[in-house]
Structure formats: structure tokens, C-alpha cells
Design a protein around this motif. Structure first.
Motif, short mmCIF file in Angstrom:
data_model
loop_
_atom_site.label_atom_id
_atom_site.label_comp_id
_atom_site.label_asym_id
_atom_site.label_seq_id
_atom_site.Cartn_x
_atom_site.Cartn_y
_atom_site.Cartn_z
N PHE A 45 1.06 -1.29 0.00
CA PHE A 45 -0.45 0.04 -0.10
C PHE A 45 0.70 1.26 0.19
CE2 PHE A 45 -1.83 3.34 2.19
CZ PHE A 45 -3.75 3.23 1.38
N VAL A 46 0.89 2.52 -1.12
CA VAL A 46 1.56 3.31 -1.14
C VAL A 46 0.51 4.68 -0.13
CG1 VAL A 46 1.89 4.78 -2.34
CG2 VAL A 46 2.68 2.89 -2.68
N GLU A 47 -1.17 5.04 -1.07
CA GLU A 47 -1.45 6.00 -0.50
C GLU A 47 -3.25 5.50 -1.36
OE1 GLU A 47 -1.75 9.60 -2.70
OE2 GLU A 47 -0.63 8.76 -4.18
N LYS A 48 -4.26 5.91 -0.67
CA LYS A 48 -5.42 5.78 -1.14
C LYS A 48 -5.67 7.50 -2.05
CE LYS A 48 -9.50 3.60 0.04
NZ LYS A 48 -10.19 2.09 1.28
N ARG A 49 -6.09 7.24 -3.17
CA ARG A 49 -7.50 8.49 -3.42
C ARG A 49 -8.46 8.63 -4.30
NH1 ARG A 49 -2.64 9.12 -8.07
NH2 ARG A 49 -0.43 8.55 -6.97
#
Length: 72
Positions: free
Chosen positions: A60-64
Motif C-alpha cells: 500500500f502506498v496511498e488511497k485516492r
């Protein structure tokens, strides 16, 4: 001991039906999670409908909030 900048990674907790975008690497693009196992994740292409089972590899890196699938 001194403090250092450290990057922490965690295996991503995929859920069936989830829409994801992989931003780089050989599997980059838009996918839907079709199945999740202990060692494998099956991803479905939203355009062709083809499915591929791979060893779990994503972190996981980020949620957009964004348009999905992306225009070619």
C-alpha cells in the motif's frame, strides 16, 4: 543507536471486488481484485476481462478518489 529515516512496508490487504491501479512495474494499469488467497491474488483486467493469478506482490502506498479505469 541513532535515529534514522526508515521506510516500513506492509502486505496490502486485498478484498474481492476492489478496484486498484498499479502505477509502475510489469503489472501496471487498472485491475479489479477477483480472488485473494494466502499466497496468490487474482486480478481481472476491467477492459478485456482476462484474469491473472500472481504471488502477492503489492504494498500500500496511498488511497485516492479518482476516475477508474483510466483512459488509455
Amino acid at each position: 543507536m541513532s535515529e534514522e529515516d526508515v521506510a516500513f512496508f506492509r502486505m496490502f490487504p486485498f478484498t474481492v471486488g476492489q478496484k486498484i491501479t498499479i502505477e509502475d512495474g510489469p503489472r501496471r494499469g487498472d485491475w479489479e481484485v477477483a480472488a485473494v488467497g494466502e499466497r496468490k491474488v487474482t486480478l481481472r483486467c476491467p477492459i478485456s476481462g482476462r484474469e491473472f493469478a500472481w504471488d502477492r506482490f503489492c504494498y500500500f502506498v496511498e488511497k485516492r478518489h479518482t476516475v477508474w479505469p483510466h483512459a488509455e
